[in-house]
Motif scaffolding. Structure first.
Motif, PDB file in Angstrom:
ATOM      1  N   GLU A  67       0.837  -1.202   0.000  1.00 45.03           N
ATOM      2  CA  GLU A  67       0.000   0.000   0.000  1.00 45.03           C
ATOM      3  C   GLU A  67       0.877   1.260   0.000  1.00 45.03           C
ATOM      4  N   THR A  68       1.306   1.634  -1.204  1.00 41.34           N
ATOM      5  CA  THR A  68       2.252   2.744  -1.309  1.00 41.34           C
ATOM      6  C   THR A  68       1.571   4.110  -1.354  1.00 41.34           C
ATOM      7  N   ALA A  69       0.236   4.135  -1.539  1.00 45.18           N
ATOM      8  CA  ALA A  69      -0.443   5.435  -1.644  1.00 45.18           C
ATOM      9  C   ALA A  69      -0.271   6.282  -0.370  1.00 45.18           C
ATOM     10  N   PRO A  70      -0.496   5.711   0.830  1.00 36.97           N
ATOM     11  CA  PRO A  70      -0.268   6.527   2.032  1.00 36.97           C
ATOM     12  C   PRO A  70       1.190   6.973   2.169  1.00 36.97           C
ATOM     13  N   LEU A  71       2.107   6.145   1.701  1.00 39.19           N
ATOM     14  CA  LEU A  71       3.533   6.494   1.763  1.00 39.19           C
ATOM     15  C   LEU A  71       3.821   7.706   0.877  1.00 39.19           C
ATOM     16  N   GLU A  72       3.315   7.652  -0.345  1.00 39.51           N
ATOM     17  CA  GLU A  72       3.536   8.783  -1.262  1.00 39.51           C
ATOM     18  C   GLU A  72       2.846  10.040  -0.731  1.00 39.51           C
ATOM     19  N   ALA A  73       1.658   9.845  -0.137  1.00 37.96           N
ATOM     20  CA  ALA A  73       0.941  10.999   0.429  1.00 37.96           C
ATOM     21  C   ALA A  73       1.711  11.589   1.604  1.00 37.96           C
ATOM     22  N   ALA A  74       2.287  10.712   2.423  1.00 41.90           N
ATOM     23  CA  ALA A  74       2.992  11.165   3.625  1.00 41.90           C
ATOM     24  C   ALA A  74       4.163  12.073   3.268  1.00 41.90           C
ATOM     25  N   PHE A  75       4.843  11.749   2.174  1.00 41.16           N
ATOM     26  CA  PHE A  75       6.032  12.526   1.810  1.00 41.16           C
ATOM     27  C   PHE A  75       5.774  13.451   0.620  1.00 41.16           C
ATOM     28  N   ASN A  76       4.521  13.448   0.127  1.00 43.02           N
ATOM     29  CA  ASN A  76       4.159  14.280  -1.019  1.00 43.02           C
ATOM     30  C   ASN A  76       5.168  14.092  -2.148  1.00 43.02           C
ATOM     31  N   GLU A  77       5.431  12.839  -2.444  1.00 42.44           N
ATOM     32  CA  GLU A  77       6.497  12.480  -3.395  1.00 42.44           C
ATOM     33  C   GLU A  77       6.078  11.172  -4.061  1.00 42.44           C
ATOM     34  N   LYS A  78       6.258  11.079  -5.388  1.00 36.42           N
ATOM     35  CA  LYS A  78       5.874   9.850  -6.088  1.00 36.42           C
ATOM     36  C   LYS A  78       7.070   8.902  -6.225  1.00 36.42           C
ATOM     37  N   ILE A  79       6.795   7.627  -6.192  1.00 36.64           N
ATOM     38  CA  ILE A  79       7.830   6.645  -6.521  1.00 36.64           C
ATOM     39  C   ILE A  79       8.168   6.828  -7.996  1.00 36.64           C
ATOM     40  N   ASP A  80       9.457   6.968  -8.325  1.00 34.17           N
ATOM     41  CA  ASP A  80       9.835   7.333  -9.697  1.00 34.17           C
ATOM     42  C   ASP A  80       9.857   6.104 -10.611  1.00 34.17           C
ATOM     43  N   ALA A  81      10.202   6.351 -11.878  1.00 30.17           N
ATOM     44  CA  ALA A  81      10.167   5.289 -12.882  1.00 30.17           C
ATOM     45  C   ALA A  81      11.154   4.172 -12.565  1.00 30.17           C
ATOM     46  N   GLN A  82      12.146   4.476 -11.767  1.00 31.89           N
ATOM     47  CA  GLN A  82      13.125   3.447 -11.386  1.00 31.89           C
ATOM     48  C   GLN A  82      12.711   2.709 -10.104  1.00 31.89           C
ATOM     49  N   GLY A  83      11.492   3.030  -9.621  1.00 29.23           N
ATOM     50  CA  GLY A  83      11.004   2.334  -8.420  1.00 29.23           C
ATOM     51  C   GLY A  83      11.618   2.856  -7.147  1.00 29.23           C
ATOM     52  N   ARG A  84      12.013   4.129  -7.139  1.00 29.79           N
ATOM     53  CA  ARG A  84      12.663   4.713  -5.966  1.00 29.79           C
ATOM     54  C   ARG A  84      11.860   5.906  -5.450  1.00 29.79           C
ATOM     55  N   LEU A  85      11.751   5.989  -4.151  1.00 29.67           N
ATOM     56  CA  LEU A  85      11.098   7.139  -3.531  1.00 29.67           C
ATOM     57  C   LEU A  85      12.191   8.021  -2.914  1.00 29.67           C
ATOM     58  N   ALA A  86      12.338   9.207  -3.437  1.00 36.38           N
ATOM     59  CA  ALA A  86      13.347  10.126  -2.911  1.00 36.38           C
ATOM     60  C   ALA A  86      12.906  10.619  -1.535  1.00 36.38           C
ATOM     61  N   LEU A  87      13.811  10.566  -0.578  1.00 35.08           N
ATOM     62  CA  LEU A  87      13.516  11.039   0.787  1.00 35.08           C
ATOM     63  C   LEU A  87      14.628  12.006   1.209  1.00 35.08           C
ATOM     64  N   PRO A  88      14.669  13.175   0.567  1.00 34.37           N
ATOM     65  CA  PRO A  88      15.763  14.109   0.838  1.00 34.37           C
ATOM     66  C   PRO A  88      15.760  14.575   2.287  1.00 34.37           C
ATOM     67  N   GLY A  89      16.916  14.510   2.931  1.00 35.19           N
ATOM     68  CA  GLY A  89      17.041  14.986   4.308  1.00 35.19           C
ATOM     69  C   GLY A  89      16.544  14.010   5.352  1.00 35.19           C
TER      70      GLY A  89
END
Lengths: 309, 309
Positions: free
Chosen positions: B269-291
């Protein structure tokens, strides 16, 4: 927007004085924007203590989130004993001496719990560890909570630390705390002035046990006959409240503070109660609880075990 | 029948050293019949610390009730992170710096929780408050846990108290803790020696969030490319474990400890994860978590909120 500091519903002397003491601790720590409040008005015993030391009763709140985002809890942690809208605020700290249940947070917090006679005992330790000032008035309030919760150091919840703390508080307060304490306890046993509803609700707490809701009230007296004389009316009031609130078990414990004995009236699922104490409710509708004076140590654990079987 | 003292499953440096330190604290308190144990073998970072200070790794236990009735917990409180048969033993004490969840007791207990960088930071305070002796070796172990959990005081979980404690530990340990700390952290980033399964499980913890089971693992590295090179195999291992264990979300966070950034791989369930960080999982399957470097402070709270919506 002050951080609110409060104890449990149906406040007793330890809960009220601990809130006042923890607010003072926070101020000495540099957190000046805090306010001690309460989830109800002081009972007669607590009012005696406040009057004696000339301290105003904390403001009563019904909800917290309407006026703050942050709270600190003393002398309780279970949700059903706390402010009704607790889920809407952040709990920054807990100072308590009860079991932990129905408590969770989203963020790390400050918690200081010890298996000791009163929340005030822990607060006294915290003041000492920081080298914070304890005024004679504050010492009197801390002693009041300790005396109330341990029935003047006679309850089995009393630890060696409590006795040492009592002696140190005696020094600071500069009064005979044993004499004061007995007067304070007796002030809380003036049953003639209290309604049946107040007697069954004045010190009541709800507990989750094996998925059931168990309500336990405790009332102090210097003569159990005063309670027996009103038993029919008390039980009728219990029945009405049980029906309205849906408790699975409602237990009212009358404690003879002079002889350290108790008697219980119970409605609902009484089988686990009788099993817990290996004692039957007698023909007069009374459960003998010889030697029992502590709800926390002598009732809640065995009853929890019985309900979880 | 010794009281067992242990930290969480998949032990990290703070959990192992805190168990050793709390056992020493109990001994100085007069409770000599205690033993520090662990719910797993030390990871490479922890082993580096133990080797450096010439301390043996704690004995590994699978269950507790087969050998004791009493336990003390450090660096965790949530049931799913603890020993599997915890419900069968009495928890006498908890020293921790995490949120409270999935934790309850039948009896009052000792709890000392603070929102601070490491469990070892709290233990250092407790030793100081009692005037207990801290050997150079113990100071080194306490510093190791503090360094590990705060990435050498760079994580946002680091408090002013932690910095002060680090300075005091430096004095007692008598070595350059910054230099030692970087070597210790790097010892934990030797990914070439670790299997894909070990990488996704080595530091993993399960959390209850809004009724869902969320598994979050964190792996430290000095070069994210080392992780990217193995991404396909890592994700395949994640998928297999997720299917077997039934996690609703499985998140593996790779943290670049030199640049204080992270990247996440996620299944479920990645939707809450993307919502939490306001960031989409990219085409390479990676979620950027800067800082982002702190699971506890920068991931668990926002993700809990997102799942509870």
């Amino acid at each position: 927007m002050s951080t609110l500091i409060f104890g449990h519903k149906n406040p007793d002397t330890d809960t009220i004085t601990a809130a006042i003491a923890y607010a003072e601790y926070q101020k000495q720590l540099g957190n000046t924007d805090v306010e001690a409040v309460a989830l109800g008005t002081p009972n007669e015993e607590t009012q005696f203590a406040l009057d004696f030391f000339k301290v105003a009763a904390p403001r009563v709140i019904e909800t917290a989130a309407n006026e703050t985002d942050h709270v600190m809890l003393v002398d309780h942690n279970e949700a059903q004993q706390s402010v009704s809208d607790r889920a809407k605020v952040t709990i920054d700290a807990v100072v308590d001496h009860h079991r932990v249940a129905a408590f969770e947070t989203a963020m790390p917090l400050f918690m200081r719990l010890e298996p000791i006679g009163s929340a005030d005992s822990i607060l006294f330790k915290m003041f000492k560890e920081k080298g914070f000032k304890i005024s004679a008035t504050l010492a009197g309030l801390l002693a009041s909570g300790l005396i109330s919760d341990t029935l003047l150091l006679k309850s089995p919840t009393t630890t060696e630390d409590d006795k040492q703390i009592f002696a140190e508080l005696q020094e600071i307060a500069g009064i005979d705390l044993s004499d004061y304490g007995m007067k304070m306890l007796k002030a809380g046993t003036n049953l003639a002035a209290r309604s049946d509803q107040d007697i069954i609700d004045g010190d009541a707490k709800s507990f989750e046990m094996g998925g059931k809701t168990v309500r336990i009230d405790q009332v102090n007296t210097v003569d159990l006959e005063d309670i027996y004389a009103r038993q029919d009316n008390i039980v009728a009031a219990m029945q009405a409240e049980k029906d309205a609130e849906g408790y699975d078990l409602f237990l009212v414990v009358a404690t003879d503070i002079l002889n350290s004995n108790s008697v219980g009236f119970a409605l609902g699922e009484t089988a686990p109660l009788e099993a817990a104490f290996n004692e039957k409710i007698d023909a007069q509708g009374r459960l003998a609880l010889p030697g029992v004076v502590s709800r926390k140590k002598q009732i809640v654990p065995v009853l929890t075990t019985a309900f979880e079987k």
